[in-house]
Design a protein around this motif. Structure first.
Motif, PDB file in Angstrom:
ATOM      1  N   GLN A 140       0.867  -1.178   0.000  1.00  0.00           N
ATOM      2  CA  GLN A 140       0.000   0.000   0.000  1.00  0.00           C
ATOM      3  C   GLN A 140       0.904   1.228   0.000  1.00  0.00           C
ATOM      4  O   GLN A 140       2.075   1.138   0.359  1.00  0.00           O
ATOM      5  CB  GLN A 140      -0.950  -0.010   1.201  1.00  0.00           C
ATOM      6  N   ARG A 141       0.357   2.377  -0.417  1.00  0.00           N
ATOM      7  CA  ARG A 141       1.192   3.562  -0.613  1.00  0.00           C
ATOM      8  C   ARG A 141       0.659   4.792   0.110  1.00  0.00           C
ATOM      9  O   ARG A 141       0.802   5.924  -0.357  1.00  0.00           O
ATOM     10  CB  ARG A 141       1.330   3.857  -2.118  1.00  0.00           C
ATOM     11  N   ARG A 142       0.060   4.599   1.272  1.00  0.00           N
ATOM     12  CA  ARG A 142      -0.441   5.726   2.037  1.00  0.00           C
ATOM     13  C   ARG A 142       0.219   5.721   3.420  1.00  0.00           C
ATOM     14  O   ARG A 142       0.683   4.701   3.902  1.00  0.00           O
ATOM     15  CB  ARG A 142      -1.962   5.667   2.182  1.00  0.00           C
ATOM     16  N   GLY A 143       0.228   6.881   4.062  1.00  0.00           N
ATOM     17  CA  GLY A 143       0.743   6.967   5.419  1.00  0.00           C
ATOM     18  C   GLY A 143       2.255   7.135   5.475  1.00  0.00           C
ATOM     19  O   GLY A 143       2.942   7.286   4.467  1.00  0.00           O
ATOM     20  N   ARG A 146       5.292   3.206   3.719  1.00  0.00           N
ATOM     21  CA  ARG A 146       4.716   2.785   2.446  1.00  0.00           C
ATOM     22  C   ARG A 146       5.540   1.629   1.879  1.00  0.00           C
ATOM     23  O   ARG A 146       6.760   1.722   1.755  1.00  0.00           O
ATOM     24  CB  ARG A 146       4.699   3.954   1.454  1.00  0.00           C
ATOM     25  N   ASP A 168      -5.572  -0.299  -1.062  1.00  0.00           N
ATOM     26  CA  ASP A 168      -5.824   1.037  -0.550  1.00  0.00           C
ATOM     27  C   ASP A 168      -6.937   0.959   0.482  1.00  0.00           C
ATOM     28  O   ASP A 168      -8.000   0.381   0.214  1.00  0.00           O
ATOM     29  CB  ASP A 168      -6.216   1.982  -1.685  1.00  0.00           C
ATOM     30  N   LYS A 170      -8.241   3.706   2.159  1.00  0.00           N
ATOM     31  CA  LYS A 170      -8.843   5.014   2.423  1.00  0.00           C
ATOM     32  C   LYS A 170     -10.342   4.890   2.654  1.00  0.00           C
ATOM     33  O   LYS A 170     -10.907   5.527   3.557  1.00  0.00           O
ATOM     34  CB  LYS A 170      -8.561   5.964   1.258  1.00  0.00           C
ATOM     35  N   PRO A 189      -2.279   2.646   7.687  1.00  0.00           N
ATOM     36  CA  PRO A 189      -2.357   1.837   6.460  1.00  0.00           C
ATOM     37  C   PRO A 189      -1.363   0.665   6.451  1.00  0.00           C
ATOM     38  O   PRO A 189      -1.668  -0.406   5.922  1.00  0.00           O
ATOM     39  CB  PRO A 189      -2.037   2.854   5.353  1.00  0.00           C
TER      40      PRO A 189
END
Length: 214
Positions: A140-143, A146, A168, A170, A189
């Motif tokens: 995942q690529r948030r927070g 990553r 994701d 979100k 995340p």
């Protein structure tokens, strides 16, 4: 579930992330190991390690492969190995590092699984060594933390990359009960993918497929 004959040796090595203890049942890596041990009480060796214990994991693999207990691995003992390695976060980085160490000894690995891989200092978690038959990456690529977005084969003729699969959270939050407040607040995340049952069903299915005799 019916049991199929299991090839020998069957070895599953898991690495937990961060400073997590190898027996902390709040983490999906530990829960998966428990299910595998329960379903395969004989014929498959399942071991969990803290990511800082890669050397111990390596020694344990060598011990398990030494079928005649003479302290030396023959070419046959190495080539008969059926090894799957998985991990989350720093544990995913250690998954690749362990596979690379086994490559130096001519020991094949059937599968590596990285879940939101975070490269440890001095380690390369992107390039999969040629002794690995198949590798897969979930990220995942948030927070703040990553995961590695792409892994690649050092030798595409020898290693199949099953995919780099992005998730994701979100709009699809995952229950992270059991984690400390600071983890939920600052790296949610990263722990959501660790807690996502959909991700771990895929991880488990892939590992189980390597435990069956061909």
């Amino acid at each position: 579930m019916g049991r199929e004959r299991i090839a020998s040796p069957g070895i599953v090595i898991g690495f937990v992330g961060g400073m997590v203890a190898h027996d902390d049942a709040a983490h999906s890596e530990v829960q998966l190991a428990t299910r595998l041990r329960n379903d395969y009480p004989a014929g498959v060796q399942v071991r969990l390690f803290e990511n800082r214990r890669s050397g111990q994991a390596h020694r344990e693999i060598l011990r398990l492969l030494d079928a005649n207990h003479d302290g030396t691995l023959t070419a046959g003992e190495k080539l008969d190995a059926r090894i799957a390695i998985y991990g989350h976060s720093w544990g995913a980085s250690e998954t690749v590092a362990l596979a690379r160490a086994l490559e130096k000894e001519g020991i094949p690995v059937l599968l590596t699984v990285q879940v939101d891989s975070i490269a440890k200092p001095g380690e390369n978690d992107q390039s999969i060594p040629a002794n690995v038959a198949q590798a897969v990456n979930f990220y995942q690529r948030r927070g703040l933390l990553r995961g590695r977005a792409r892994i690649r084969a050092t030798d595409a003729a020898r290693t199949q990359i099953l995919g780099n699969f992005q998730f994701d959270y979100k709009t699809n939050q995952i229950d992270c009960a059991g984690y400390p407040w600071y983890a939920r607040a600052f790296m949610r995340p990263h722990i959501e993918i660790e807690s996502d049952p959909g991700v771990w069903r895929q991880v488990e299915s892939l590992i189980r497929s390597k435990l069956y005799a061909r």
